[in-house]
Design an enzyme around this catalytic site. Sequence first.
Site, PDB file in Angstrom:
ATOM      1  N   THR A  20      45.996  51.203  58.991  1.00  0.00           N
ATOM      2  CA  THR A  20      45.695  50.044  59.830  1.00  0.00           C
ATOM      3  C   THR A  20      44.239  49.590  59.741  1.00  0.00           C
ATOM      4  OG1 THR A  20      47.391  50.769  61.357  1.00  0.00           O
ATOM      5  CG2 THR A  20      45.770  49.259  62.234  1.00  0.00           C
ATOM      6  N   ASP A  64      50.585  53.155  53.526  1.00  0.00           N
ATOM      7  CA  ASP A  64      50.771  53.544  54.920  1.00  0.00           C
ATOM      8  C   ASP A  64      50.806  55.066  54.868  1.00  0.00           C
ATOM      9  OD1 ASP A  64      52.501  52.325  57.647  1.00  0.00           O
ATOM     10  OD2 ASP A  64      52.462  54.479  57.250  1.00  0.00           O
ATOM     11  N   SER A  65      50.122  55.722  55.791  1.00  0.00           N
ATOM     12  CA  SER A  65      49.992  57.175  55.637  1.00  0.00           C
ATOM     13  C   SER A  65      51.311  57.910  55.845  1.00  0.00           C
ATOM     14  CB  SER A  65      48.899  57.727  56.545  1.00  0.00           C
ATOM     15  OG  SER A  65      49.341  57.884  57.869  1.00  0.00           O
ATOM     16  N   SER A  66      52.352  57.215  56.289  1.00  0.00           N
ATOM     17  CA  SER A  66      53.673  57.855  56.335  1.00  0.00           C
ATOM     18  C   SER A  66      54.141  58.213  54.930  1.00  0.00           C
ATOM     19  CB  SER A  66      54.702  56.911  56.955  1.00  0.00           C
ATOM     20  OG  SER A  66      54.212  56.388  58.142  1.00  0.00           O
ATOM     21  N   ASP A  97      48.859  58.204  61.141  1.00  0.00           N
ATOM     22  CA  ASP A  97      50.113  58.959  61.289  1.00  0.00           C
ATOM     23  C   ASP A  97      50.058  60.359  60.684  1.00  0.00           C
ATOM     24  OD1 ASP A  97      51.194  56.888  62.688  1.00  0.00           O
ATOM     25  OD2 ASP A  97      52.372  56.073  61.023  1.00  0.00           O
ATOM     26  N   THR A 285      53.216  77.825  68.140  1.00  0.00           N
ATOM     27  CA  THR A 285      53.839  77.366  69.386  1.00  0.00           C
ATOM     28  C   THR A 285      54.040  75.851  69.384  1.00  0.00           C
ATOM     29  OG1 THR A 285      53.620  77.200  71.792  1.00  0.00           O
ATOM     30  CG2 THR A 285      51.566  77.299  70.549  1.00  0.00           C
ATOM     31  N   GLN A 286      55.127  75.418  70.008  1.00  0.00           N
ATOM     32  CA  GLN A 286      55.315  73.959  70.156  1.00  0.00           C
ATOM     33  C   GLN A 286      54.546  73.433  71.354  1.00  0.00           C
ATOM     34  OE1 GLN A 286      59.590  73.254  71.582  1.00  0.00           O
ATOM     35  NE2 GLN A 286      59.953  74.594  69.855  1.00  0.00           N
ATOM     36  N   CYS A 287      53.893  74.298  72.129  1.00  0.00           N
ATOM     37  CA  CYS A 287      53.027  73.814  73.215  1.00  0.00           C
ATOM     38  C   CYS A 287      51.831  73.086  72.608  1.00  0.00           C
ATOM     39  CB  CYS A 287      52.486  74.984  74.040  1.00  0.00           C
ATOM     40  SG  CYS A 287      53.741  75.809  75.002  1.00  0.00           S
TER      41      CYS A 287
HETATM   42  N1  ASP Z   1      51.342  53.629  60.022  1.00  0.00           N
HETATM   43  C1  ASP Z   1      49.909  53.572  59.900  1.00  0.00           C
HETATM   44  C2  ASP Z   1      49.470  54.680  58.970  1.00  0.00           C
HETATM   45  O1  ASP Z   1      49.484  55.807  59.339  1.00  0.00           O
HETATM   46  C3  ASP Z   1      49.282  53.703  61.230  1.00  0.00           C
HETATM   47  C4  ASP Z   1      47.786  53.752  61.197  1.00  0.00           C
HETATM   48  O2  ASP Z   1      47.121  53.464  60.240  1.00  0.00           O
HETATM   49  O3  ASP Z   1      47.218  54.103  62.210  1.00  0.00           O
HETATM   50  O4  ASP Z   1      49.127  54.379  57.854  1.00  0.00           O
END
Ligand code: ASP
Length: 350
Positions: A20, A64-66, A97, A285-287
Site C-alpha cells: 500500500t 501485494d505482500s500476500s 500483510d 502458543t496461540q496467545c
Molecule cells: N495487501 C497489502 C500488502 O500486504 C496491504 C498493505 O500493504 O498494507 O501488500
Amino acid sequence: MTHSEPNRRASLLLIYTGGTIGMKQDPASQTLKPFDFSQILEEVPELRKFAYRIDSYTFNPLIDSSDVEPSLWQCLAKLIKEKYDQYDGFVILHGTDTMAYSASTLSFMLENLAKPVIFTGSQLPIGIPRTDGRENLVSAVEIAAAKDTNGDAVVPEVCIYFDNMLMRGNRASKVSSDNFTAFKSMNFPPLAEAGINIKYNTPLIIRPADRNAGLTVHTELDTRVSILKIHPGITPHVVKNILCGEETRAVILETYGCGNAPGKEWFINLVKQAADSGKILLNVTQCLSGTVNMNLYSTGKTLLDAGVISGYDSTTESALGKLFFLLGRTNDNLIVKDMLVKNFRGEISK
Ligand code: ASP
C-alpha cells in the site's frame, strides 16, 4: 534510553517491494496504482531535509505482500549483501500483510549484521492526505541512518518501524487490519520509540558478535514446514494429514495457553507417531503474549514427553522463519532440534 545524533552524510538504500505505501491515486482511472519509486523524493520531499544520499531500488514486479514467497527473501538478502558496503542502512518498503514473516526470516538469513535493515509500510497509501506512510517512511529513514558517537549504527538489526515504534523484526506481529497501530511486539519491549525525539532502548539492541567478520548471508531455505493450529473439534483426519505428511520435516503446533493441547489418546498417539518418525514438532502458543511452558499442566507435559520442543515465547512468524533457515542449513533433523532451542537473533527470551 539514549538519543542519537542524525548522521548527516549517511547513504541509504530504499528498497520498494510493493504494498500500500507506494501507491497513489491514478487521476484517469481513480484507482490506486504503484507510483514510480525513483521519484520518491518528489512524493515525499521531507526526505530531502535530511541531506542523506538516498537511492532507491524497485522490485519488478511489485507485489501485494500476500504473494510473498521465500524467493523474495532470497532476493532481498542477496541485494543487501551486494550493496552492503555502499550504504549505511537499508529501508525496505513492504506490504503489511506478511511484513512480520519477511522481517523474521531476513533476521535469520543475515548473520553478524552491522547495519540497520528497517522494514516499514503503511495502512493508507502515501498519495492520500491522511496517510501514515509519510511518518513511517521518514522515521524509518532517520533510524536507518542513525550512528552512535563511535560511528557505529545505532540499530544494527532487522526491525519493523510502524506507528512510532521500532520493533525487533522477529518479535513483531500484525495485530490490526485497519488501525494505524498495525504491529505489536507483545513479548519484547520496543527497540525505540519516536516522539519529539527518537528514544533508543540501547541496552536491548543486539550488536554484531564479530565486528571484523563481516556479514554472512544464508540464502538456503527449506520450506517443508506446516502449521497446525489446535482448536476444539479438531479431527484425527486433519491432525494426521498435517503431522504425518510425507513431505513435512517440521510442524509448528499452535497450542493453547502455555503450550497445552488435547490429552485425548488419538491426538497424543499421532504426535508420538510424527515425533518417532523423526519430524520436528515445535510448540508455540496461540496467545498474543506469554510463553510456552510444557511443565505446568499434564496436557503440556504429555507433549513434552512425546518429543515436542518448546518454542518459548516465539511468534509463529518467527518460528516459521527460524525453521526455514535451520532446515536449510542441514538435512539432519536431530541437529535442527538441538539448534531450535538456541536464541539466534533475540527471537526468544531464554
Ligand atoms: N495487501 C497489502 C500488502 O500486504 C496491504 C498493505 O500493504 O498494507 O501488500
